[in-house]
Enzyme design. Sequence first.
Site, PDB file in Angstrom:
ATOM      1  N   ASP A 105     -15.164  -2.243  -8.705  1.00 26.15           N
ATOM      2  CA  ASP A 105     -13.909  -2.469  -9.395  1.00 26.15           C
ATOM      3  C   ASP A 105     -14.130  -3.700 -10.291  1.00 26.15           C
ATOM      4  OD1 ASP A 105     -11.049  -2.857  -9.805  1.00 26.15           O
ATOM      5  OD2 ASP A 105     -11.244  -4.444  -8.317  1.00 26.15           O
ATOM      6  N   ASP A 305     -11.109  -4.678  -4.285  1.00 26.37           N
ATOM      7  CA  ASP A 305     -10.281  -5.720  -3.669  1.00 26.37           C
ATOM      8  C   ASP A 305      -8.812  -5.334  -3.569  1.00 26.37           C
ATOM      9  OD1 ASP A 305      -9.858  -5.841  -6.474  1.00 26.37           O
ATOM     10  OD2 ASP A 305      -8.919  -7.790  -6.181  1.00 26.37           O
ATOM     11  N   ASP A 309      -7.699   0.315  -5.071  1.00 28.15           N
ATOM     12  CA  ASP A 309      -9.065   0.741  -4.728  1.00 28.15           C
ATOM     13  C   ASP A 309      -9.118   1.459  -3.391  1.00 28.15           C
ATOM     14  OD1 ASP A 309     -10.203  -0.569  -6.984  1.00 28.15           O
ATOM     15  OD2 ASP A 309     -10.007  -2.473  -5.920  1.00 28.15           O
TER      16      ASP A 309
HETATM   17 MG   LIG Z   1      -9.146  -5.205  -8.339  1.00 22.90          MG
END
Ligand SMILES: [Mg+2]
Length: 417
Positions: A105, A305, A309
């Site tokens: 990400d 995070d 995600d």
């Molecule tokens: Mg993120």
Amino acid sequence: MQDAQGSKAPVQKLVDKIAGIFVPVVIGIAILALIAWRIFGGDNGLTQGLLALVTVLVIACPCALGLATPTAIMVGVGKGAEHGILIKDAESLERAYKLDSIILDKTGTITQGKPEVTAIKWKDGADISSLASILYSMESQSEHPLAEAVTRYFAEQSAAKIDIEQFESFTGKGVSGRYNGKQFHVGSRKAVVEQDIQIANELDAIAQDWLKQAATVIWFADEKEALAAIAIMDKVKENSAEAIQRLKAIGITTYMLTGDNPQTAKVVAGKVGIEHFRAETLPEDKAAFIKQLQSQGHVVAMVGDGINDSQALAQADISIAMGKGTDIAMDVAKMTLISSDLMSIPKAISLSRNTVHVIRQNLFWAFIYNVIGIPIAAGVLYPVNGFLLNPMLAGAAMALSSVSVVANSLRLKWGKM
Ligand SMILES: [Mg+2]
């Protein structure tokens, strides 16, 4: 962590299966040895046969086999924790060595995840210290995240705070206020231009440069002209580029998937050396992308995070969350990097490789003792050279095999990561 240390790695399931066959086979061999001694052993046949039976059972005790995997996993998980890698289950530790693709990400994973002032350009000849106080005091009253970044920046520079009169905040545009009878504004370029405020060419040129680097630019102006341009960026973490280089060096393909715009995505991917990236992805796009790679036979890790995600984390073969990220990401992921430092990823992979290596060595040592020991214990060497294995020596050999397996696992603890 305790759950992880007690959880079973897939290889352990295989070991359990082998043990299920191994035990009846050993008992069979022991009984066969007894019968063979009774028939061919002459006067002492029964005694020798019973001894052989006991010796076979003692040497075959599969405790080394039972210890081979769990001890390595325990040491591996503990070693990970020492390095800030929390591993929730043994399976991901064992699987990580097969990894060939990693999806990252952007915001909060490759980057810090919070905006920071990266540069300020003041108008030529500006009285920087007093203007900085005005800017600092105005921004500290605003609640906008970009204003927070400016406030943090000036607080670190220990700028002085002063009293601003008639402070006003215009949503989406910026703030204004008066000091010493003069009107000041902070806001977007559009908001500044709307007020008929002049922007000097030199300021505009540098602002254009910053925009190309995917920064957000805000402007500080008095009633006549722009006094400063401020670049604000979500900075790439210090070690992100090096971590990605290292992953490439060990043959892993890296991808970046972000919900952010293509321009920012391109700049960040370029900075850290990721060739494959996609911008404006939705959470389900991330998961679908992983599924597609998996269907092509890749073993995929997802590193993220945020709540956006979590779907992808659940889909991936190995899921890694940032310790500074959201709780839901850490909840779904099987591994958490406490420091949120991407350098922990190559470390986790090398830990996985070492652990799997040690498990295989352990299984070899556990089996080799049995393969050599059992026939000797049964007395196959007796007709050849009269050698019989003392049951006490068999006991010692059995213990030694367990000791060698445990010692081999402990090697992991002192190994390099
Ligand atoms: Mg993120």
